[in-house]
Design a protein around this motif. Structure first.
Motif, PDB file in Angstrom:
ATOM      1  N   UNK A  29       0.833  -1.203   0.000  1.00 57.49           N
ATOM      2  CA  UNK A  29       0.000   0.000   0.000  1.00 57.49           C
ATOM      3  C   UNK A  29       0.869   1.255   0.000  1.00 57.49           C
ATOM      4  N   UNK A  30       1.920   1.233   0.818  1.00 56.69           N
ATOM      5  CA  UNK A  30       2.786   2.401   0.915  1.00 56.69           C
ATOM      6  C   UNK A  30       3.466   2.700  -0.420  1.00 56.69           C
ATOM      7  N   UNK A  31       3.903   1.641  -1.120  1.00 56.14           N
ATOM      8  CA  UNK A  31       4.588   1.842  -2.400  1.00 56.14           C
ATOM      9  C   UNK A  31       3.641   2.425  -3.440  1.00 56.14           C
ATOM     10  N   UNK A  32       2.440   1.885  -3.536  1.00 56.34           N
ATOM     11  CA  UNK A  32       1.482   2.392  -4.523  1.00 56.34           C
ATOM     12  C   UNK A  32       1.133   3.842  -4.219  1.00 56.34           C
ATOM     13  N   UNK A  33       0.899   4.152  -2.958  1.00 62.24           N
ATOM     14  CA  UNK A  33       0.600   5.537  -2.587  1.00 62.24           C
ATOM     15  C   UNK A  33       1.757   6.466  -2.942  1.00 62.24           C
ATOM     16  N   UNK A  34       2.978   6.006  -2.672  1.00 62.06           N
ATOM     17  CA  UNK A  34       4.150   6.833  -2.981  1.00 62.06           C
ATOM     18  C   UNK A  34       4.255   7.074  -4.485  1.00 62.06           C
ATOM     19  N   UNK A  35       4.019   6.032  -5.275  1.00 61.83           N
ATOM     20  CA  UNK A  35       4.080   6.185  -6.729  1.00 61.83           C
ATOM     21  C   UNK A  35       3.062   7.216  -7.222  1.00 61.83           C
ATOM     22  N   UNK A  36       1.862   7.158  -6.683  1.00 63.50           N
ATOM     23  CA  UNK A  36       0.826   8.098  -7.113  1.00 63.50           C
ATOM     24  C   UNK A  36       1.219   9.522  -6.747  1.00 63.50           C
ATOM     25  N   UNK A  37       1.715   9.708  -5.537  1.00 63.82           N
ATOM     26  CA  UNK A  37       2.101  11.060  -5.124  1.00 63.82           C
ATOM     27  C   UNK A  37       3.255  11.583  -5.967  1.00 63.82           C
ATOM     28  N   UNK A  38       4.203  10.718  -6.293  1.00 62.62           N
ATOM     29  CA  UNK A  38       5.329  11.153  -7.120  1.00 62.62           C
ATOM     30  C   UNK A  38       4.862  11.562  -8.517  1.00 62.62           C
ATOM     31  N   UNK A  39       3.949  10.800  -9.088  1.00 60.95           N
ATOM     32  CA  UNK A  39       3.411  11.168 -10.401  1.00 60.95           C
ATOM     33  C   UNK A  39       2.657  12.491 -10.332  1.00 60.95           C
ATOM     34  N   UNK A  40       1.889  12.672  -9.288  1.00 67.38           N
ATOM     35  CA  UNK A  40       1.138  13.918  -9.139  1.00 67.38           C
ATOM     36  C   UNK A  40       2.078  15.112  -9.023  1.00 67.38           C
ATOM     37  N   UNK A  41       3.188  14.934  -8.317  1.00 66.96           N
ATOM     38  CA  UNK A  41       4.140  16.029  -8.181  1.00 66.96           C
ATOM     39  C   UNK A  41       4.866  16.293  -9.496  1.00 66.96           C
ATOM     40  N   UNK A  42       5.162  15.231 -10.232  1.00 69.42           N
ATOM     41  CA  UNK A  42       5.797  15.407 -11.535  1.00 69.42           C
ATOM     42  C   UNK A  42       4.891  16.171 -12.496  1.00 69.42           C
ATOM     43  N   UNK A  43       3.622  15.830 -12.508  1.00 64.44           N
ATOM     44  CA  UNK A  43       2.673  16.430 -13.443  1.00 64.44           C
ATOM     45  C   UNK A  43       2.095  17.747 -12.933  1.00 64.44           C
ATOM     46  N   UNK A  44       2.197  17.965 -11.638  1.00 67.18           N
ATOM     47  CA  UNK A  44       1.651  19.192 -11.078  1.00 67.18           C
ATOM     48  C   UNK A  44       0.138  19.210 -11.028  1.00 67.18           C
TER      49      UNK A  44
END
Length: 232
Positions: free
Chosen positions: A50-65
């Motif tokens: 769960x932690x990894x998937x959440x981290x991936x989503x947050x990283x993508x959101x930060x990349x895309x803004x």
């Protein structure tokens, strides 16, 4: 709202890895969660945490803004930005998987698609320049080019009746390719049967019940020809 648990840098931002491998993992987390809209099911499908998937989503959101999901009472919902992004993310992953497996490449700048494994019926498609078709192509294909010119690319033109029994026609519709005609003597009808041919009319490539992995790349080749204003 559900908060994503992550380590952050001195500015409160989640570090974004530069590794291409990690980027693909992030995209897989995004597309899998978008497909399930359930974190537990996505974790199982990915074999992740769960932690990894959440981290991936947050990283993508930060990349895309921009925010890709909203979470209410543990229920994930794609935002408008997420809905716009998921299809392209799926295509990036499909292209990568196909390239690694040798399913898709280019010959002289024109797409070639080859799917043999895990299919009851192997699929091959190769784009060819019009001048090559005109010089050495089969008579039926040459006739089709003549008719296409006479009809000025209008499917309903009377000239198209000469090749109508052999025709498989798609129209661009809402970002997808919609099947509008499958001739009774076309390769698809003789290959897959008349029942499938009739059921495919009015369906998009991505809504076809006989959908196969090759469809993604057939659609991509169609898009390329359409955007370039070309016949291939």
């Amino acid at each position: 709202m559900d908060a994503f648990a992550n380590s952050t840098d001195a500015h409160g931002r989640t570090p974004v890895p530069n590794s291409p491998g990690v980027m693909f993992e992030m995209l897989r987390s995004f597309t899998t969660l978008a497909g399930t809209l359930n974190l537990s099911r996505a974790v199982i499908a990915l074999g992740s945490t769960r932690q990894t998937v959440r981290r991936h989503i947050q990283q993508l959101e930060e990349l895309r803004g921009e925010q890709l999901f909203e979470v209410h009472d543990r229920q994930y919902v794609l935002t408008e930005a997420g809905s716009r992004s998921v299809r392209e993310a799926e295509m990036i992953l499909s292209r990568t998987d196909a390239w690694i497996a040798g399913h898709k490449d280019h010959v002289a700048g024109l797409a070639r698609v080859m799917f043999e494994q895990d299919l009851e019926r192997p699929f091959y498609a190769q784009q060819h320049p019009v001048n090559t078709i005109w010089q050495v192509g089969p008579p039926l294909i040459k006739r089709a080019l003549q008719v296409w010119v006479e009809a000025q690319a209008q499917i309903e033109h009377p000239a198209m009746q000469a090749i109508d029994p052999y025709l498989v026609a798609y129209r661009k519709f809402h970002g997808d390719w919609l099947c509008v005609r499958i001739g009774e003597q076309s390769a698809y009808a003789t290959w897959l049967g008349s029942t499938w041919a009739r059921s495919a009319i009015g369906r998009s490539l991505h809504d076809d019940k006989m959908r196969s992995p090759s469809d993604e790349f057939v659609a991509e080749a169609y898009d390329s020809a359409l955007l370039g204003g070309q016949a291939r």
